[in-house]
Design an enzyme around this catalytic site. Structure first.
Site, PDB file in Angstrom:
ATOM      1  N   LYS A   1     -62.616  13.037  96.618  1.00 19.83           N
ATOM      2  CA  LYS A   1     -62.533  14.449  96.198  1.00 19.83           C
ATOM      3  C   LYS A   1     -63.590  14.632  95.111  1.00 19.83           C
ATOM      4  O   LYS A   1     -63.311  14.478  93.915  1.00 19.83           O
ATOM      5  CB  LYS A   1     -61.116  14.738  95.690  1.00 19.83           C
ATOM      6  CG  LYS A   1     -60.802  16.212  95.562  1.00 19.83           C
ATOM      7  CD  LYS A   1     -59.304  16.419  95.421  1.00 19.83           C
ATOM      8  CE  LYS A   1     -58.974  17.871  95.111  1.00 19.83           C
ATOM      9  NZ  LYS A   1     -59.307  18.827  96.157  1.00 19.83           N
TER      10      LYS A   1
HETATM   11  N1  PMP Z   1     -58.666  18.681 102.350  1.00 22.40           N
HETATM   12  C1  PMP Z   1     -59.440  19.239 101.407  1.00 22.40           C
HETATM   13  C2  PMP Z   1     -60.892  19.434 101.690  1.00 22.40           C
HETATM   14  C3  PMP Z   1     -58.901  19.622 100.181  1.00 22.40           C
HETATM   15  O1  PMP Z   1     -59.664  20.183  99.237  1.00 22.40           O
HETATM   16  C4  PMP Z   1     -57.521  19.440  99.948  1.00 22.40           C
HETATM   17  C5  PMP Z   1     -56.928  19.881  98.635  1.00 22.40           C
HETATM   18  N2  PMP Z   1     -56.980  18.860  97.684  1.00 22.40           N
HETATM   19  C6  PMP Z   1     -56.758  18.847 100.952  1.00 22.40           C
HETATM   20  C7  PMP Z   1     -57.354  18.484 102.152  1.00 22.40           C
HETATM   21  C8  PMP Z   1     -55.299  18.591 100.745  1.00 22.40           C
HETATM   22  O2  PMP Z   1     -55.123  17.552  99.816  1.00 22.40           O
HETATM   23  P1  PMP Z   1     -53.846  17.497  98.873  1.00 22.40           P
HETATM   24  O3  PMP Z   1     -52.669  17.657  99.767  1.00 22.40           O
HETATM   25  O4  PMP Z   1     -53.915  16.147  98.255  1.00 22.40           O
HETATM   26  O5  PMP Z   1     -53.981  18.585  97.891  1.00 22.40           O
END
Ligand code: PMP
Length: 332
Positions: free
Chosen positions: A158
């Site tokens: 991320k």
């Molecule tokens: N994919 C992307 C590209 C994201 O930005 C997110 C948000 N963090 C997610 C999936 C979902 O991840 P999470 O459930 O950990 O927030």
């Protein structure tokens, strides 16, 4: 609102919002060299509780490692700082955004000796895709912008700059009257939303993809897989094609911000009957019962932020403190 964030944790201190700034020469500003997290803190009868704090911090450290960024704090220090920011701002529920980026030293692409700067923001943030979205579902378009391959940039990290791809996709989707974009890879295999993972429901089975399809391994995704299996549903993990989405009985997005959001239509074609499906509704219910602490079967996913006396004292001080320091005793 973002402006409700009165106190920001920055490089070890709690600072008032107006002082939480970075220099225009910061490497992270120019090249997107940084990693971040998005975490939610939910209101419970025992006070505010951060959902899956450890998993988020683990992913942040993994993202940093991917890019060779050394975060100059321990997981425990950042966990304590997250709780401190929530308490200092006196939020009962909020979204939390820790970020670690390269600061100012040089502007070669190689970050050289740029320091790693760490900040944590928190602010109240309602339903990410609109107040009605959780109930009625959203209108999604398949983006013309392809999801980048993990061979170019690891989608499992991320990292700040990676979101330019998401931004192009969602900006184009909104311009064309949709709520959110779904990105597919260059072969047309489904990847994810601009900020969400995607699930399909077909013949009572729950399907989603994984890192082989260039997605962030969402913590909400993992939560929903666990809850679906708890409820006795079969969960299959593997590649998903657009044809499968079109004939799915139900589809929904998952994400920390988006939570569990039903997909009502894709490019104006309804999914199922075009409304929230029964399995989506069941998983949504299970999700919110878990995040609110009403269902304690996964009680260890909640870290309670109450009783942070140091931060409360800091917050009660009438004049903004010059600096507030993190009390490591808050980290548990
Ligand atoms: N994919 C992307 C590209 C994201 O930005 C997110 C948000 N963090 C997610 C999936 C979902 O991840 P999470 O459930 O950990 O927030």
């Amino acid at each position: 609102m973002l402006s409700d964030c009165k106190w920001v944790w920055q490089n070890g201190d709690l600072v008032p919002w107006v002082r939480a700034t970075v220099h225009v020469s910061a490497h992270g500003l120019h090249y997107g060299t940084g990693v971040f997290e998005g975490i939610r803190c939910y209101k419970t009868t025992r006070g505010p509780a951060v959902f899956r704090l450890d998993a988020h911090l683990d992913r942040m450290f993994d993202s940093a490692q991917t890019y060779g960024i050394t975060i100059p704090y321990s997981r425990e220090e950042l966990a304590g700082a997250v709780l401190e920011v929530i308490a200092a701002n006196q939020f009962s529920d909020c979204y939390v955004r820790p970020i670690a980026t390269y600061g100012s030293s040089s502007l070669g692409v190689h970050p050289g000796n740029c320091p790693v700067e760490v900040a944590i923001l928190a602010w109240p943030w309602g339903a990410y895709l609109g107040a009605d979205a959780l109930e009625k579902g959203i209108h999604v378009t398949v983006s013309r912008w392809k999801k980048f391959s993990s061979l170019a940039m690891p989608a499992t990290a991320k990292a700040c700059g990676q979101y330019l791809n998401s931004m192009l996709a969602v900006q184009d989707a909104v311009k064309r009257g949709f709520d959110e974009a779904l990105l597919v890879d260059e072969e047309g295999i489904i990847a994810e939303g601009s900020g969400e993972n995607i699930f399909l429901v077909q013949n009572g089975e729950v399907l989603t993809n994984d890192e082989r399809d260039h997605v962030l391994m969402g913590i909400t995704r993992d939560t929903v897989i666990t809850l679906a299996r708890d409820l006795g549903h079969k969960v299959l993990v593997g590649p998903m094609r657009l044809e499968e989405l079109q004939i799915a009985d139900e589809a929904f997005f998952t994400g920390t911000a988006a939570e569990v959001t039903p997909i009502g239509s894709v490019d104006r074609k309804p999914i199922g009957n075009g409304a929230r499906g029964p399995i989506t509704a069941e998983l949504q219910r299970a999700f919110f019962r878990t995040t609110s602490g009403k269902d304690q079967r996964h009680g260890n996913w909640l870290t309670y932020a109450a009783g942070r006396t140091h931060a409360e004292e800091t917050c009660e001080a009438s004049a903004p403190a010059e600096t507030g320091s993190v009390n490591p005793g808050l980290a548990t």
